[in-house]
Design a protein around this motif. Structure first.
Motif, PDB file in Angstrom:
ATOM      1  N   LYS A 367      91.407  11.350  20.068  1.00  0.00           N
ATOM      2  CA  LYS A 367      90.751  10.852  21.273  1.00  0.00           C
ATOM      3  C   LYS A 367      90.205   9.466  20.967  1.00  0.00           C
ATOM      4  O   LYS A 367      89.292   9.318  20.159  1.00  0.00           O
ATOM      5  N   GLY A 390      98.099  12.624  19.224  1.00  0.00           N
ATOM      6  CA  GLY A 390      97.039  12.785  20.209  1.00  0.00           C
ATOM      7  C   GLY A 390      97.064  11.772  21.341  1.00  0.00           C
ATOM      8  O   GLY A 390      98.016  11.015  21.544  1.00  0.00           O
ATOM      9  N   GLU A 391      95.971  11.746  22.097  1.00  0.00           N
ATOM     10  CA  GLU A 391      95.851  10.898  23.274  1.00  0.00           C
ATOM     11  C   GLU A 391      96.006   9.416  22.957  1.00  0.00           C
ATOM     12  O   GLU A 391      96.437   8.627  23.792  1.00  0.00           O
ATOM     13  N   ASP A 443      90.574  15.932  21.489  1.00  0.00           N
ATOM     14  CA  ASP A 443      91.742  16.178  22.323  1.00  0.00           C
ATOM     15  C   ASP A 443      92.555  17.367  21.825  1.00  0.00           C
ATOM     16  O   ASP A 443      93.150  18.106  22.609  1.00  0.00           O
ATOM     17  N   GLN A 444      92.571  17.575  20.495  1.00  0.00           N
ATOM     18  CA  GLN A 444      93.401  18.641  19.927  1.00  0.00           C
ATOM     19  C   GLN A 444      92.634  19.597  19.011  1.00  0.00           C
ATOM     20  O   GLN A 444      93.159  20.650  18.651  1.00  0.00           O
TER      21      GLN A 444
END
Length: 470
Positions: A367, A390-391, A443-444
């Motif tokens: 993130k 990720g993002e 995010d994960q």
């Protein structure tokens, strides 16, 4: 457990029931307070079902008779806006504070001869390592030492005060915002880079919170300040101008006319006008890189205050095992070394890891934070390939384009597989697969620790599959 004076039969609220919140409830209840607790999370509330501080919604608290509200460090005080519990307390003119303030008030009730010595450590990066290293060196030197705060045990879970003990506390900006009366025998401010802006409003507010660590110091105390970034350097200059506590600058890479500094891993101490070589940390595997040498310089400056010779401190530092998720060696597969630096949740922290090793197969992403990895482009000559997850993956690829080859991997498992295979096939003699995300994990993963644990697990699986020792 730390017992809190002057709370018997007083009504005190505790909002937020994480590790420190529960410890606060326990300490207050044991000290005779009537404790009213609450957490917005149902599972946290359920944990109090069979206790004398069983959760009750704040709307039912006896606000007209409340002595104080102790809030979790994560509860916003000002930005992006005050939390509802803070607004309510202010409206009712009830003081809002944190568990460290309760620790300070208990400490301040002691007679001088009964008072233990207390060390506090803050900074944007490296404060956990520095806190743990101070504790380690002091223990190796024979002191009774208790380490806690933002690392390890909650501050109120530490053993009752012992006059010959040293309490070493990691203090975040959030905790310092909630603390008014803590006086530290040694206060450490390692560095500052823009972070937590959503909580503090701007970098000025963030710096103001960090500087609170020096509040209440006297001429008997020591202020240890890093001077390797402009923000911390300004704090050092300000403290010297005020001439209250003894100021000990620390640096990695610059010789100082006074202070403790590292040059190529060698530690020099100059506190009386003469620079002396204390020892060499360049081979200390748990203290890799210039940033860790600055952490070590800060720890040595503190420990000298308590009678530990710098030479002994350097020897003790060599035996320091380091902390999980901070440049932590988690395995080797053939010639490939795997390093877990999951705690690097911003670009400045990742820069420190990138500067500590070379021939890097870098796993980054998650993130993203403001600025992304733009500031890391000059360090890409140390990186063979970046494996992005990720993002942040697309943003990072765009920012790094032209500086390093990037591979979009989606998740950590794919990134570890790709990075380890490429590293093994490379011509590099000692390639390093480095997880240093420069991002938050949300995010994960639940947190940076879960992310680092997953990395360790994936490395162990690789070793098992290939018959190598992790």
């Amino acid at each position: 457990m730390i017992f809190i004076p002057d709370v018997k039969r007083k009504n005190i609220g505790v909002f937020g029931l994480g590790v420190s919140g529960i410890a606060t409830c326990e300490a207050l209840a044991a000290s005779g307070a009537r404790v009213y607790s609450f957490d917005e999370n149902r599972a946290a509330r359920d944990k109090t079902a069979d206790t004398e501080y069983r959760c009750e919604h704040p709307k039912n608290w006896p606000w007209k008779d409340m002595e104080a509200v102790i809030v979790s460090p994560g509860v916003p005080l000002t930005h992006p806006k005050p939390h509802a519990i803070v607004r309510k307390a202010r409206m009712e003119k009830v003081p809002v504070m944190g568990d460290t303030e309760l620790f300070a008030r208990a400490l301040n009730q002691l007679e001088p001869r009964a008072r233990p010595r207390v060390v506090g450590v803050t900074g944007s990066n490296g404060k956990s390592t520095t806190t743990a290293l101070i504790g380690h060196i002091l223990k190796q030197a024979g002191h009774d030492v208790y380490v806690g705060g933002n690392i390890g045990e909650a501050v109120l879970s530490l053993p009752p005060f012992e006059n010959d003990a040293i309490y070493v506390l990691e203090l975040s900006s959030f905790q310092l915002d909630l603390t008014e009366s803590l006086r530290l025998d040694a206060a450490v401010f390692i560095n500052l880079s823009p972070d937590h802006i959503e909580r503090h409003g701007d970098v000025t507010g963030y710096l103001r919170s960090k500087k609170r660590i020096f509040a209440n110091q006297t001429s008997d105390d020591v202020a240890v300040v890093g001077v390797d970034d402009d923000y911390a350097q300004s704090v050092c200059t300000e403290l010297m101008a005020h001439n209250v506590a003894e100021v000990r600058p620390v640096s990695s890479g610059s010789a100082l006319g006074r202070g403790v500094y590292a040059l190529d891993g060698k530690i020099y101490v100059n506190l009386d006008g003469k620079a002396l070589l204390a020892g060499d940390l360049s081979g200390a595997r748990s203290l890799r890189g210039p940033h860790n040498h600055q952490n070590a310089a800060a720890a040595i400056a503190v420990c000298e205050k308590f009678g530990v010779s710098p030479a002994l401190a350097v020897k003790a530092a060599h035996r320091f095992e380091g902390l999980a998720h901070r440049l932590e060696e988690v395995g080797r597969n053939g010639k490939v070394l795997f390093i877990n630096d999951s705690k690097a949740t911003n670009a400045d922290a990742a820069a420190r890891a990138l500067g500590a090793v070379k021939d890097i197969f870098w796993i980054a992403g998650g993130k993203p934070k403001d600025g992304g990895v733009e500031s890391l482009k000059p360090m890409m000559d140390r990186v063979r390939t970046a494996y992005l997850i990720g993002e942040a993956a697309a943003q990072f690829e765009e920012q790094l384009r032209g500086s390093v080859h990037c591979v979009l991997c989606g998740d950590l498992e794919n990134a570890v597989g790709a990075a380890s295979a490429d590293a093994a096939m490379s011509e590099a003699k000692n390639p390093v697969v480095l997880l240093s995300p420069a991002c938050a994990s949300y995010d994960q993963f639940k947190n940076f620790a879960e992310r680092g644990d997953k990395f360790r697990e994936l490395v162990a699986q690789l070793a098992s599959t290939n018959g190598a020792a992790a």
